[in-house]
Enzyme design. Structure first.
Site, PDB file in Angstrom:
ATOM      1  N   GLY A  37       0.827  -1.213   0.000  1.00 48.60           N
ATOM      2  CA  GLY A  37       0.000   0.000   0.000  1.00 48.60           C
ATOM      3  C   GLY A  37       0.856   1.256   0.000  1.00 48.60           C
ATOM      4  CG  ASP A  51       1.793  -7.458   9.852  1.00 50.16           C
ATOM      5  OD1 ASP A  51       2.656  -7.503   8.968  1.00 50.16           O
ATOM      6  OD2 ASP A  51       0.850  -8.296   9.929  1.00 50.16           O
ATOM      7  CB  ALA A  74      -4.766  -6.305   5.455  1.00 51.26           C
ATOM      8  CB  ALA A  75      -4.896 -10.249   1.540  1.00 48.93           C
ATOM      9  CG  ASN A  92       0.443 -11.037   4.748  1.00 48.24           C
ATOM     10  OD1 ASN A  92       0.915 -10.406   5.679  1.00 48.24           O
ATOM     11  ND2 ASN A  92      -0.289 -10.479   3.801  1.00 48.24           N
ATOM     12  CB  SER A 117     -10.561 -13.669  -4.819  1.00 51.43           C
ATOM     13  OG  SER A 117     -10.185 -13.837  -6.163  1.00 51.43           O
ATOM     14  CE1 TYR A 141      -5.331 -13.228  -3.050  1.00 48.66           C
ATOM     15  CE2 TYR A 141      -6.196 -14.112  -5.106  1.00 48.66           C
ATOM     16  CZ  TYR A 141      -6.240 -13.166  -4.089  1.00 48.66           C
ATOM     17  OH  TYR A 141      -7.188 -12.182  -4.110  1.00 48.66           O
ATOM     18  CE  LYS A 145      -8.012 -12.748  -0.717  1.00 51.70           C
ATOM     19  NZ  LYS A 145      -8.099 -11.628   0.221  1.00 51.70           N
ATOM     20  CB  ILE A 207      -1.271 -10.805 -25.659  1.00 54.94           C
ATOM     21  CG1 ILE A 207      -1.606  -9.325 -25.845  1.00 54.94           C
ATOM     22  CG2 ILE A 207      -2.527 -11.653 -25.590  1.00 54.94           C
ATOM     23  CD1 ILE A 207      -2.463  -9.038 -27.072  1.00 54.94           C
ATOM     24  NE  ARG A 221      -8.854 -13.865 -16.004  1.00 54.65           N
ATOM     25  CZ  ARG A 221      -8.697 -14.961 -16.761  1.00 54.65           C
ATOM     26  NH1 ARG A 221      -9.640 -15.321 -17.610  1.00 54.65           N
ATOM     27  NH2 ARG A 221      -7.608 -15.694 -16.667  1.00 54.65           N
ATOM     28  NE  ARG A 282       0.047 -14.687 -17.067  1.00 56.49           N
ATOM     29  CZ  ARG A 282      -0.350 -13.485 -16.695  1.00 56.49           C
ATOM     30  NH1 ARG A 282       0.529 -12.599 -16.307  1.00 56.49           N
ATOM     31  NH2 ARG A 282      -1.624 -13.160 -16.681  1.00 56.49           N
TER      32      ARG A 282
END
Ligand SMILES: NC(=O)c1ccc[n+]([C@@H]2O[C@H](COP(=O)([O-])OP(=O)(O)OC[C@H]3O[C@@H](n4cnc5c(N)ncnc54)[C@H](O)[C@@H]3O)[C@@H](O)[C@H]2O)c1
Length: 336
Positions: A37, A51, A74-75, A92, A117, A141, A145, A207, A221, A282
């Site tokens: 941030g 924290d 916060a993440a 975290n 998410s 990740y 969540k 791309i 998306r 990817r």
């Protein structure tokens, strides 16, 4: 509602939400360790540098301020980084949420809005994702969540925690006054990368994959304006205050746009050519992630005000131009 604690309020979505909360008359305190941030993003409210995993800071924060509700942004949130360093993500994100929930319970604060998410969903799907779609996180990740959502469900059942988990699709755009915007370092999100290319800060845009089973071969998306996300947090707080049942809601526009469609719209908005380079897909990228937010519309009374991609891009473009104007200029080559 009284004072609201916003963790991660110096980040992209957090800062827009804090500004909106303050504009709508709420008192806000931001807790952020500034790992991703920015101090200038937290200027709209009372700011505590710290924290969210630190129980001493949390204890003194809850003891010294009469907090009524918490919004937990916060993440750490980079999928690729989470694959390389899963332990950091679990520490975290999951330990941070546990420390926060422990402090909330100790200080009898019972209302929480949590940033989840669309990454919790799997497997790939061609239609609109509803909240009932099977949960199968593909990355550490996304797993953090999902784990936090599970913890919230269990706490709601056991101790009456009042929570809403908001499953965002792709946040995009910026404050219409260009006071805050997207500034991720390093930048991994498509729209800022496209606009940095339009500004000449990048030679060309990579791309990743033009052989997906989509009409133009690039991945699709659902982009949702950050101010619409900010408004959804206020709607979620109001819903909980009125006794709404704890649950998760999707936040998206329900409109799938391909990478090439975004680039073409950005060419129209910026008037710049935006050179591109095709690179291989990817690992871990889905073909299509588009959300059905009917439940949020019907239950939270939420409706996006900036659904048009040109509107999203125009606000982001104004912000990126302002940011670029503040960058130190490279010295002119000396005249011979
Ligand atoms: N940007 C998106 O499209 C998107 C999509 C889905 C979910 N989310 C979630 O929304 C939230 C906000 O995302 P963002 O894009 O604004 O990210 P961001 O990185 O800009 O903001 C995260 C903020 O949290 C702070 N933070 C991180 N760990 C902390 C800790 N241990 N203690 C205190 N502060 C800490 C960072 O300094 C930063 O200010 C995250 O939880 C993210 O996972 C974002």
């Amino acid at each position: 509602m009284g004072k609201i604690l916003v963790t991660g309020g110096a980040g992209y979505i957090g800062a827009h939400t804090v500004k909106r909360l303050v504009q709508s008359g709420h008192e806000v305190v931001v807790l952020d360790n500034l790992s991703t941030g920015h101090r200038d993003f937290a200027r709209f409210a009372d700011f505590v540098l710290g924290d969210v995993r630190d129980p001493v800071i949390l204890d003194s924060l809850f003891a010294s301020r009469a907090i009524d509700a918490v919004i937990h942004f916060a993440a750490a949130s980079q999928v690729g980084e989470s694959v390389r360093d899963p332990l950091f993500y679990y520490q975290n994100n999951v330990s941070g949420a546990l420390a926060l929930l422990g402090a909330m319970r100790k200080h009898m604060v019972n209302t929480l809005v949590f940033s989840s998410s669309c990454a919790v969903y799997g497997p790939p799907f061609d239609g609109l994702l509803t909240e009932d779609h099977p949960i199968a996180p593909l990355s550490p990740y996304a797993a953090t969540k999902n784990m936090i959502e599970r913890i919230l469900e269990d706490m709601a059942r056991a101790s009456g925690l009042k929570y809403v988990a908001l499953r965002y699709f792709n946040a995009a755009g910026a404050d219409t006054d260009a006071e805050v915007g997207e500034r991720h370092l390093p930048e991994t999100h498509l729209i800022p990368l496209v606009l940095q290319t339009a500004l000449g800060q990048r030679e060309r845009l990579e791309i990743f994959g033009d052989d997906y089973p989509t009409p133009d071969g690039t991945a699709i998306r659902d982009y949702v304006h950050v101010l619409d996300l900010a408004d959804a947090h206020i709607s979620a707080l109001n819903y909980l205050q009125k006794g709404g049942a704890p649950r998760a809601f999707n936040l998206g526009n329900g409109q799938g746009l391909s990478v090439l469609q975004i680039i073409n719209a950005a060419r129209e908005v910026t008037g710049q050519p935006i050179p591109v380079h095709m690179a291989p897909r990817r690992a871990g990228d889905s073909t299509r992630l588009v959300g059905d937010a009917t439940l949020a519309r019907q239950t939270l009374g939420w409706a996006p005000n900036h659904a048009d991609i040109h509107d999203i891009l125009a606000t982001a473009w104004a912000w990126h131009q302002k940011e670029a104007a503040c960058l130190p200029q490279s010295p002119r080559p000396a005249a011979l």
